[in-house]
Design a protein around this motif. Sequence first.
Motif, PDB file in Angstrom:
ATOM      1  N   HIS A  97       0.847  -1.199   0.000  1.00 45.92           N
ATOM      2  CA  HIS A  97       0.000   0.000   0.000  1.00 45.92           C
ATOM      3  C   HIS A  97       0.879   1.243   0.000  1.00 45.92           C
ATOM      4  O   HIS A  97       2.097   1.146   0.151  1.00 45.92           O
ATOM      5  CB  HIS A  97      -0.911   0.009   1.231  1.00 45.92           C
ATOM      6  CG  HIS A  97      -0.166   0.122   2.530  1.00 45.92           C
ATOM      7  ND1 HIS A  97       0.464  -0.956   3.125  1.00 45.92           N
ATOM      8  CD2 HIS A  97       0.092   1.179   3.333  1.00 45.92           C
ATOM      9  CE1 HIS A  97       1.065  -0.555   4.245  1.00 45.92           C
ATOM     10  NE2 HIS A  97       0.860   0.744   4.384  1.00 45.92           N
TER      11      HIS A  97
ATOM     12  N   ASP B 219       1.082   5.269   1.796  1.00 44.37           N
ATOM     13  CA  ASP B 219       0.535   6.183   2.800  1.00 44.37           C
ATOM     14  C   ASP B 219       0.809   7.592   2.311  1.00 44.37           C
ATOM     15  O   ASP B 219       1.769   7.835   1.594  1.00 44.37           O
ATOM     16  CB  ASP B 219       1.219   5.967   4.164  1.00 44.37           C
ATOM     17  CG  ASP B 219       0.927   4.582   4.741  1.00 44.37           C
ATOM     18  OD1 ASP B 219      -0.236   4.157   4.675  1.00 44.37           O
ATOM     19  OD2 ASP B 219       1.867   3.932   5.229  1.00 44.37           O
TER      20      ASP B 219
ATOM     21  N   HIS C 148       4.826   0.141  -0.051  1.00 47.02           N
ATOM     22  CA  HIS C 148       5.570  -0.693   0.896  1.00 47.02           C
ATOM     23  C   HIS C 148       4.721  -1.858   1.355  1.00 47.02           C
ATOM     24  O   HIS C 148       3.495  -1.772   1.390  1.00 47.02           O
ATOM     25  CB  HIS C 148       6.119   0.123   2.068  1.00 47.02           C
ATOM     26  CG  HIS C 148       5.088   0.952   2.786  1.00 47.02           C
ATOM     27  ND1 HIS C 148       4.506   2.081   2.244  1.00 47.02           N
ATOM     28  CD2 HIS C 148       4.547   0.815   4.025  1.00 47.02           C
ATOM     29  CE1 HIS C 148       3.660   2.607   3.118  1.00 47.02           C
ATOM     30  NE2 HIS C 148       3.655   1.850   4.194  1.00 47.02           N
TER      31      HIS C 148
HETATM   32 CO    CO Z   1       2.054   1.970   5.533  1.00 42.73          CO
END
Ligand code: CO
Length: 383
Positions: free
Chosen positions: A128, A130, A189
């Motif tokens: 995913h 962020d 990551h």
């Molecule tokens: Co993350």
Amino acid sequence: MDLLDSIGGLSVDEFMHRHWQRAPLLARGAFPGFVSPIEPARLFELAASDDVESRTVQSSDGRWSLAHGPFDRLPPRRRAGWTLLVQGVDLHDDAVAALMARFRFVPDARVDDLMISFATDGGGVGPHVDQYDVFLLQARGTRRWRIAPPGDASLVPGVPLKLLANFQPTEEWLLEPGDMLYLPPGWGHDGTAVGECMTFSIGFRAPSRREFLSAFLAAAADEPGGPDPRFSDRGRAPTATPGRLPDDLADRLHGWARDWRPSAAQVDRFIGCWLTEPKPQVWFETPAPLAAARLERAAAREGLRLDRRTRMAWRGATVYVNGEAHDAPVAARRWLRRLADRRLLAAAECPRAFAAPGVAAMLGAWHDAGWLRIGAVPAASSP
Ligand code: CO
Ligand code: SIN
């Protein structure tokens, strides 16, 4: 506790210059001999509490499931492939808050929280991105991290998590306790537990324009006082086209939108209040109120510190505490700024701080609200 003085062989200056918001950095042994200040059992306890934000993620055979806490029961520890994530542990534990304070080379206004994940073998939340800068500190056990530069952001359809559909990792490492990986926003990551492990995510928020404007405009609209003109169409002729939006009404609303200008002071105040507003689930334990003279005597003996949940900032003549703005007289600024920067006033400083105009009243109110505590260091058993 002191600020980190180096990250992965770089001085903090070099790190900020070369990596912050720019490029990932693997820092082997960033915390040499690191021992987690918190045990898994304490994390499970926090996850059972309804004022703590927690979730579990489980995966098996490519199927993902997500559940939100509080959790009375968690999957058995011997079962592979699950993760518990607990947000804002810094708000609940002084030792964790002290660890987070080592990252105060970044302004507090950029800090989000310290999240802790516990995972059994093979557990992870999948690939995913962020929107936040994050330091991923390995606290117990081992985790494999794979990362990918910003790119194709398409997501796997039909899963309860935002998983990258085309994650193409370019680097991979095994992190041991004390190792830390810094990632700027937008980097893909994927961390997988190799055996049972715990990872700390020290996360930094950055507001987007939309987030800021939506909060600012809502607050400005709610602001009491000031003129609030209302549209009037006295003298309007009867209409034969009642479905048509009247031009005079549309023009008037246009004018209000175009001509509305917040004052610089209004924006300034909002910025400080907004950025120091505690998260919605935060509440403060209030002590028995203390008469001004007694607080002053206790402070002169033991010093004062901000409660770990307090958010405080200063800019110009104003100090902001937990969403409130206080204009500070010149002689008071030095002490209030020092309290915001260091989060404490030493015992020897307190008599001079209390003598500055306005300071005793502010500190008294903050103490009684549970925002400020007596003692320059937390007692081991402080709430
Ligand atoms: Co993350
Ligand atoms: C984790 O600790 O499992 C996830 C942390 C992250 O990816 O931000």
